[in-house]
Design a protein around this motif. Structure first.
Motif, PDB file in Angstrom:
ATOM      1  N   TRP A 114      -0.371  15.764   6.651  1.00 29.93           N
ATOM      2  CA  TRP A 114      -0.276  16.851   5.667  1.00 29.93           C
ATOM      3  C   TRP A 114       0.716  16.490   4.555  1.00 29.93           C
ATOM      4  CZ3 TRP A 114      -2.494  21.190   4.034  1.00 29.93           C
ATOM      5  CH2 TRP A 114      -1.741  22.038   3.191  1.00 29.93           C
ATOM      6  N   ILE A 115       1.877  15.989   4.952  1.00 36.99           N
ATOM      7  CA  ILE A 115       2.894  15.613   3.964  1.00 36.99           C
ATOM      8  C   ILE A 115       2.360  14.523   3.050  1.00 36.99           C
ATOM      9  CG2 ILE A 115       5.162  14.553   3.658  1.00 36.99           C
ATOM     10  CD1 ILE A 115       5.959  15.893   6.333  1.00 36.99           C
ATOM     11  N   LEU A 116       1.721  13.522   3.629  1.00 36.23           N
ATOM     12  CA  LEU A 116       1.199  12.420   2.838  1.00 36.23           C
ATOM     13  C   LEU A 116       0.111  12.901   1.876  1.00 36.23           C
ATOM     14  CD1 LEU A 116       0.312   8.936   4.320  1.00 36.23           C
ATOM     15  CD2 LEU A 116      -1.011   9.938   2.462  1.00 36.23           C
ATOM     16  N   THR A 117      -0.803  13.698   2.396  1.00 42.08           N
ATOM     17  CA  THR A 117      -1.942  14.144   1.596  1.00 42.08           C
ATOM     18  C   THR A 117      -1.510  15.014   0.424  1.00 42.08           C
ATOM     19  OG1 THR A 117      -3.390  14.077   3.540  1.00 42.08           O
ATOM     20  CG2 THR A 117      -4.144  15.370   1.656  1.00 42.08           C
ATOM     21  N   THR A 118      -0.640  15.971   0.688  1.00 40.81           N
ATOM     22  CA  THR A 118      -0.272  16.931  -0.351  1.00 40.81           C
ATOM     23  C   THR A 118       0.711  16.368  -1.369  1.00 40.81           C
ATOM     24  OG1 THR A 118       1.458  17.859   1.086  1.00 40.81           O
ATOM     25  CG2 THR A 118      -0.710  18.916   1.135  1.00 40.81           C
ATOM     26  N   VAL A 140       2.277   9.053  -6.640  1.00 44.21           N
ATOM     27  CA  VAL A 140       1.654   7.996  -7.440  1.00 44.21           C
ATOM     28  C   VAL A 140       2.146   8.022  -8.882  1.00 44.21           C
ATOM     29  CG1 VAL A 140      -0.539   7.260  -8.478  1.00 44.21           C
ATOM     30  CG2 VAL A 140      -0.423   7.740  -6.025  1.00 44.21           C
ATOM     31  N   VAL A 141       2.197   9.222  -9.477  1.00 42.11           N
ATOM     32  CA  VAL A 141       2.516   9.302 -10.904  1.00 42.11           C
ATOM     33  C   VAL A 141       4.004   9.369 -11.198  1.00 42.11           C
ATOM     34  CG1 VAL A 141       0.305  10.398 -11.410  1.00 42.11           C
ATOM     35  CG2 VAL A 141       2.291  11.832 -10.942  1.00 42.11           C
ATOM     36  N   SER A 142       4.826   9.677 -10.195  1.00 47.39           N
ATOM     37  CA  SER A 142       6.247   9.880 -10.485  1.00 47.39           C
ATOM     38  C   SER A 142       7.176   8.825  -9.901  1.00 47.39           C
ATOM     39  CB  SER A 142       6.691  11.261  -9.960  1.00 47.39           C
ATOM     40  OG  SER A 142       6.604  11.318  -8.545  1.00 47.39           O
ATOM     41  N   SER A 143       6.742   8.115  -8.872  1.00 50.99           N
ATOM     42  CA  SER A 143       7.673   7.243  -8.156  1.00 50.99           C
ATOM     43  C   SER A 143       7.927   5.918  -8.848  1.00 50.99           C
ATOM     44  CB  SER A 143       7.134   6.966  -6.744  1.00 50.99           C
ATOM     45  OG  SER A 143       5.953   6.175  -6.803  1.00 50.99           O
ATOM     46  N   GLY A 144       6.958   5.443  -9.657  1.00 48.46           N
ATOM     47  CA  GLY A 144       7.084   4.114 -10.229  1.00 48.46           C
ATOM     48  C   GLY A 144       6.753   3.015  -9.246  1.00 48.46           C
ATOM     49  N   ARG A 174      -7.590   6.614  -3.059  1.00 46.89           N
ATOM     50  CA  ARG A 174      -8.067   5.881  -1.884  1.00 46.89           C
ATOM     51  C   ARG A 174      -6.920   5.136  -1.200  1.00 46.89           C
ATOM     52  NH1 ARG A 174     -13.213   5.486  -0.458  1.00 46.89           N
ATOM     53  NH2 ARG A 174     -14.765   6.400  -1.833  1.00 46.89           N
ATOM     54  N   ARG A 175      -5.943   4.743  -1.962  1.00 42.74           N
ATOM     55  CA  ARG A 175      -4.754   4.141  -1.351  1.00 42.74           C
ATOM     56  C   ARG A 175      -4.103   5.144  -0.401  1.00 42.74           C
ATOM     57  NH1 ARG A 175      -0.743  -0.074  -2.230  1.00 42.74           N
ATOM     58  NH2 ARG A 175       0.715   0.274  -0.519  1.00 42.74           N
ATOM     59  N   GLY A 176      -4.135   6.429  -0.767  1.00 46.29           N
ATOM     60  CA  GLY A 176      -3.610   7.460   0.124  1.00 46.29           C
ATOM     61  C   GLY A 176      -4.382   7.543   1.425  1.00 46.29           C
TER      62      GLY A 176
END
Length: 217
Positions: free
Chosen positions: A152-156, A162-166, A180-182
């Motif tokens: 759940w944590i990973l999915t949400t 992806v867009v914020s971590s760099g 798909r990487r998720g």
């Protein structure tokens, strides 16, 4: 198609492509070539539109996680759950990408989302219990419940990550490949508990999602 449905579909498209914060009801009305007054006849505010989209997302996700009642779960069902999660993540990606902001702005959405989270995790438990019965995974109930929380944590949070971590580069944008990487990460979470056919097919499954996500070691 009814005007109400057209408003919801166009809003979802604009929110996904440009971000919910940048889109107003006037933008939505203009994109549909209708007057703002016509839009307000169906939805009094953008928050109402977002909430209705969320309700559709909720129902779609719960339907996607349905467990067969007339037969055992098959390996193809198991793969189908991965694809269903991917589809929902992409189709409603703005909800995940902008989740913290959306929940902060709407108490109604915040309350409904918390209820939704409980429903999804309860349904996910039924899925994994069915997978245990079908001998695809070997795990204790405690293991299953912990895995469900991690998934759940990973999915949400994946879209936001992806867009914020760099982590994937400074200018990366959310794409089907990145989602798909998720799914690849979810497969990795499951891997220690797999058995039987699911374990035998794990290398091929990992390779499939590695290639789809263009993962580079």
């Amino acid at each position: 198609m009814k005007t109400r449905d057209r408003i919801l579909l166009k809003s979802l498209e604009l929110f996904n492509e440009q971000g919910e914060r940048t889109i107003t009801t006037n933008h939505i009305a203009s994109a549909l070539n209708i007057s703002p007054g016509n839009l307000y006849y169906y939805f009094r505010s953008k928050e109402d539109i977002i909430f209705e989209i969320f309700l559709r997302y909720e129902q779609s996700m719960l339907n996607a996680l349905a467990v067969p009642t007339d037969r055992n779960v098959t390996y193809m069902d198991k793969i189908g759950y991965f694809e269903a999660i991917f589809h929902q993540l992409w189709e409603y990606r703005f909800l995940h990408r902008d989740l913290a902001h959306l929940l902060e702005e709407s108490p109604r959405l915040r309350a409904s989302y918390r209820s939704f989270a409980k429903k999804v995790m309860a349904q996910a438990y039924l899925v994994y219990n069915a997978l245990r019965e079908a001998k695809f995974i070997q795990a204790t109930e405690q293991d299953v419940r912990a895995m469900i929380v991690n998934i759940w944590i990973l999915t949400t949070s994946w879209a936001s990550f992806v867009v914020s971590s760099g982590f994937f580069g400074e200018e990366v944008v959310l794409s089907p490949q990145m989602l798909r990487r998720g799914i690849y990460q979810i497969i990795c979470l499951e891997a220690p508990y797999l058995q039987g056919e699911a374990l035998a097919r794990l290398p091929d499954l990992l390779q499939e999602y590695r290639q789809a996500a263009e993962i580079v070691d």
